[in-house]
Design a protein around this motif. Structure first.
Motif, PDB file in Angstrom:
ATOM      1  N   GLY A 138       0.562  -1.106  -0.137  1.00 22.69           N
ATOM      2  CA  GLY A 138       0.086  -0.142   0.061  1.00 22.69           C
ATOM      3  C   GLY A 138       0.901   1.107  -0.141  1.00 22.69           C
ATOM      4  N   MET A 139       0.229   2.388   0.231  1.00 21.52           N
ATOM      5  CA  MET A 139       0.798   3.740   0.144  1.00 21.52           C
ATOM      6  C   MET A 139       1.735   3.736   1.272  1.00 21.52           C
ATOM      7  SD  MET A 139      -0.634   7.566  -0.634  1.00 21.52           S
ATOM      8  CE  MET A 139       0.121   8.133   1.045  1.00 21.52           C
ATOM      9  N   HIS A 140       2.850   4.202   1.185  1.00 18.13           N
ATOM     10  CA  HIS A 140       3.992   4.198   2.095  1.00 18.13           C
ATOM     11  C   HIS A 140       4.320   5.596   2.734  1.00 18.13           C
ATOM     12  CE1 HIS A 140       8.066   3.868   3.981  1.00 18.13           C
ATOM     13  NE2 HIS A 140       7.356   3.075   4.691  1.00 18.13           N
ATOM     14  N   HIS A 141       4.495   6.536   1.642  1.00 20.82           N
ATOM     15  CA  HIS A 141       4.656   7.906   1.963  1.00 20.82           C
ATOM     16  C   HIS A 141       4.357   8.754   0.942  1.00 20.82           C
ATOM     17  CE1 HIS A 141       8.632   6.365   0.149  1.00 20.82           C
ATOM     18  NE2 HIS A 141       8.645   7.587  -0.120  1.00 20.82           N
ATOM     19  N   VAL A 142       4.178  10.067   1.381  1.00 19.69           N
ATOM     20  CA  VAL A 142       3.911  11.220   0.408  1.00 19.69           C
ATOM     21  C   VAL A 142       5.406  11.876   0.436  1.00 19.69           C
ATOM     22  CG1 VAL A 142       2.740  13.342  -0.386  1.00 19.69           C
ATOM     23  CG2 VAL A 142       1.747  11.184   0.066  1.00 19.69           C
ATOM     24  N   ALA A 143       5.772  12.269  -0.861  1.00 19.33           N
ATOM     25  CA  ALA A 143       7.296  13.141  -0.883  1.00 19.33           C
ATOM     26  C   ALA A 143       6.841  14.600  -1.371  1.00 19.33           C
ATOM     27  CB  ALA A 143       8.386  12.403  -1.647  1.00 19.33           C
ATOM     28  N   TYR A 144       7.220  15.704  -0.656  1.00 15.05           N
ATOM     29  CA  TYR A 144       7.118  16.898  -1.226  1.00 15.05           C
ATOM     30  C   TYR A 144       8.362  17.346  -1.694  1.00 15.05           C
ATOM     31  CZ  TYR A 144       2.804  17.226   1.562  1.00 15.05           C
ATOM     32  OH  TYR A 144       1.498  16.989   2.339  1.00 15.05           O
ATOM     33  N   ARG A 145       8.537  17.962  -2.748  1.00 12.16           N
ATOM     34  CA  ARG A 145       9.863  18.650  -3.266  1.00 12.16           C
ATOM     35  C   ARG A 145       9.767  20.161  -2.864  1.00 12.16           C
ATOM     36  NH1 ARG A 145       8.959  18.570  -9.334  1.00 12.16           N
ATOM     37  NH2 ARG A 145       9.012  16.248  -9.044  1.00 12.16           N
ATOM     38  N   VAL A 146      11.014  20.358  -2.261  1.00 13.25           N
ATOM     39  CA  VAL A 146      11.150  21.587  -1.526  1.00 13.25           C
ATOM     40  C   VAL A 146      12.460  22.246  -2.041  1.00 13.25           C
ATOM     41  CG1 VAL A 146      10.107  20.956   0.335  1.00 13.25           C
ATOM     42  CG2 VAL A 146      12.736  20.589   0.156  1.00 13.25           C
ATOM     43  N   ASP A 147      12.789  23.475  -1.947  1.00 20.66           N
ATOM     44  CA  ASP A 147      13.823  24.206  -2.576  1.00 20.66           C
ATOM     45  C   ASP A 147      15.096  24.040  -1.829  1.00 20.66           C
ATOM     46  OD1 ASP A 147      12.762  25.138  -5.065  1.00 20.66           O
ATOM     47  OD2 ASP A 147      11.752  26.827  -4.170  1.00 20.66           O
ATOM     48  N   ASP A 148      14.793  24.263  -0.314  1.00 23.26           N
ATOM     49  CA  ASP A 148      16.143  24.319   0.637  1.00 23.26           C
ATOM     50  C   ASP A 148      15.596  23.468   1.471  1.00 23.26           C
ATOM     51  OD1 ASP A 148      17.613  24.825   2.783  1.00 23.26           O
ATOM     52  OD2 ASP A 148      17.675  26.989   2.070  1.00 23.26           O
ATOM     53  N   ILE A 149      15.981  21.994   1.791  1.00 25.81           N
ATOM     54  CA  ILE A 149      15.570  21.152   2.579  1.00 25.81           C
ATOM     55  C   ILE A 149      15.824  21.461   4.153  1.00 25.81           C
ATOM     56  CG2 ILE A 149      17.470  19.503   2.445  1.00 25.81           C
ATOM     57  CD1 ILE A 149      15.471  17.165   2.119  1.00 25.81           C
ATOM     58  N   ALA A 150      17.074  21.913   4.299  1.00 28.64           N
ATOM     59  CA  ALA A 150      17.690  22.311   5.590  1.00 28.64           C
ATOM     60  C   ALA A 150      16.805  23.309   6.136  1.00 28.64           C
ATOM     61  CB  ALA A 150      19.171  22.683   5.455  1.00 28.64           C
ATOM     62  N   ALA A 151      16.388  24.446   5.399  1.00 30.42           N
ATOM     63  CA  ALA A 151      15.563  25.683   5.896  1.00 30.42           C
ATOM     64  C   ALA A 151      14.217  24.916   6.208  1.00 30.42           C
ATOM     65  CB  ALA A 151      15.479  26.512   4.931  1.00 30.42           C
ATOM     66  N   THR A 152      13.786  23.982   5.568  1.00 33.30           N
ATOM     67  CA  THR A 152      12.270  23.433   5.649  1.00 33.30           C
ATOM     68  C   THR A 152      12.282  22.509   7.031  1.00 33.30           C
ATOM     69  OG1 THR A 152      12.139  23.176   3.387  1.00 33.30           O
ATOM     70  CG2 THR A 152      10.559  21.764   4.677  1.00 33.30           C
ATOM     71  N   LEU A 153      13.399  21.745   7.200  1.00 41.08           N
ATOM     72  CA  LEU A 153      13.591  21.019   8.449  1.00 41.08           C
ATOM     73  C   LEU A 153      13.618  22.091   9.544  1.00 41.08           C
ATOM     74  CD1 LEU A 153      16.279  18.215   7.627  1.00 41.08           C
ATOM     75  CD2 LEU A 153      13.715  17.832   8.131  1.00 41.08           C
ATOM     76  N   ASP A 154      14.302  23.067   9.382  1.00 40.03           N
ATOM     77  CA  ASP A 154      14.433  24.097  10.583  1.00 40.03           C
ATOM     78  C   ASP A 154      12.985  24.668  10.971  1.00 40.03           C
ATOM     79  OD1 ASP A 154      17.075  23.819  10.895  1.00 40.03           O
ATOM     80  OD2 ASP A 154      17.645  25.591   9.625  1.00 40.03           O
ATOM     81  N   THR A 155      12.283  24.865   9.890  1.00 38.95           N
ATOM     82  CA  THR A 155      10.901  25.261  10.149  1.00 38.95           C
ATOM     83  C   THR A 155      10.004  24.516  10.650  1.00 38.95           C
ATOM     84  OG1 THR A 155      11.100  26.704   8.159  1.00 38.95           O
ATOM     85  CG2 THR A 155       9.007  26.456   8.729  1.00 38.95           C
ATOM     86  N   LEU A 156      10.158  23.276  10.404  1.00 40.50           N
ATOM     87  CA  LEU A 156       9.211  22.337  11.060  1.00 40.50           C
ATOM     88  C   LEU A 156       9.789  22.054  12.643  1.00 40.50           C
ATOM     89  CD1 LEU A 156       9.291  19.516   7.947  1.00 40.50           C
ATOM     90  CD2 LEU A 156       7.161  20.971   8.887  1.00 40.50           C
ATOM     91  N   ARG A 157      11.143  21.904  12.788  1.00 42.51           N
ATOM     92  CA  ARG A 157      11.546  21.570  14.024  1.00 42.51           C
ATOM     93  C   ARG A 157      11.034  22.887  14.958  1.00 42.51           C
ATOM     94  NH1 ARG A 157      16.604  21.890  12.716  1.00 42.51           N
ATOM     95  NH2 ARG A 157      16.861  19.428  12.406  1.00 42.51           N
ATOM     96  N   ALA A 158      11.228  24.052  14.355  1.00 42.38           N
ATOM     97  CA  ALA A 158      10.737  25.196  15.308  1.00 42.38           C
ATOM     98  C   ALA A 158       9.236  25.042  15.622  1.00 42.38           C
ATOM     99  CB  ALA A 158      11.015  26.558  14.631  1.00 42.38           C
ATOM    100  N   ALA A 159       8.471  24.314  14.658  1.00 43.78           N
ATOM    101  CA  ALA A 159       7.229  24.198  14.916  1.00 43.78           C
ATOM    102  C   ALA A 159       6.780  22.925  15.903  1.00 43.78           C
ATOM    103  CB  ALA A 159       6.370  24.249  13.458  1.00 43.78           C
TER     104      ALA A 159
END
Ligand code: CMX
Ligand code: CO
Length: 135
Positions: free
Chosen positions: A77-98
């Motif tokens: 079955g469906m295992h994951h959805v992958a989002y394409r991002v421009d700056d993965i380190a910045a996205t991780l920082d944003t998620l971590r801060a949230a």
């Protein structure tokens, strides 16, 4: 800043990668664009391109891998959805801060020379999320 620029791919866990590839080839009427074994993720993947996105078929390299455990517990079955991002380190920082629970604290190497990181399903309605940055 927008979270992502596109859905990069949808990951689908399968018991038999060759059989699933044949089925998808015949249904989609297209050849896969890529096949790669990614030991660090415990998978072999096959990619079919749909527009600017992919369907990623995932076969497990063994029972003690993320996809192997998933198949044993839930079946194909469906295992994951992958989002394409421009700056993965910045996205991780944003998620971590949230306060969002990350699987990968820092980006890793994915297939096709991409950089990837996983985010825990608890933050996304029970769906495992992957972030993908090209190159
Ligand atoms: N989607 C949603 N929930 C999932 C899941 C998935 N893909 N995989 C596991 N879970 C859930 C389980 O159902 C379980 O829930 P309950 O506690 O409610 O029963 C919980 O997560 C823990 O299950 P587990 O069998 O102990 O799971 P793992 O030890 O495998 O850990 C996870 C889960 C998401 C942290 C792990 O699979 C992981 O690190 N994934 C990231 C890496 C990965 O998936 N690589 C393969 C794809 C590579 C690629 O796309 O390139
Ligand atoms: Co993936």
């Amino acid at each position: 800043m927008q979270f992502a620029t596109a859905i990069d791919h949808v990951g689908i866990a399968v018991d038999d990668l060759d059989a699933a590839t044949d089925r998808y080839r015949s249904i989609l009427g297209a050849e896969p664009v890529h096949r790669e074994r990614v030991d660090s993720q415990g998978v072999e993947e096959v990619l079919f391109q749909i527009g600017d996105s992919y369907v990623q078929l995932l076969g497990a390299l063994g029972p003690e891998t993320a996809v192997g455990r998933f198949l044993a517990k839930r079946g194909e079955g469906m295992h994951h959805v992958a989002y394409r991002v421009d700056d993965i380190a910045a996205t991780l920082d944003t998620l971590r801060a949230a306060g969002i629970r990350l699987v990968d604290e820092t980006p890793r190497r994915g297939s096709r020379g991409t950089t990837i990181a996983f985010v825990h399903p608890s933050a996304f309605g029970g769906v495992l999320v992957e972030l993908v940055q090209e190159g």
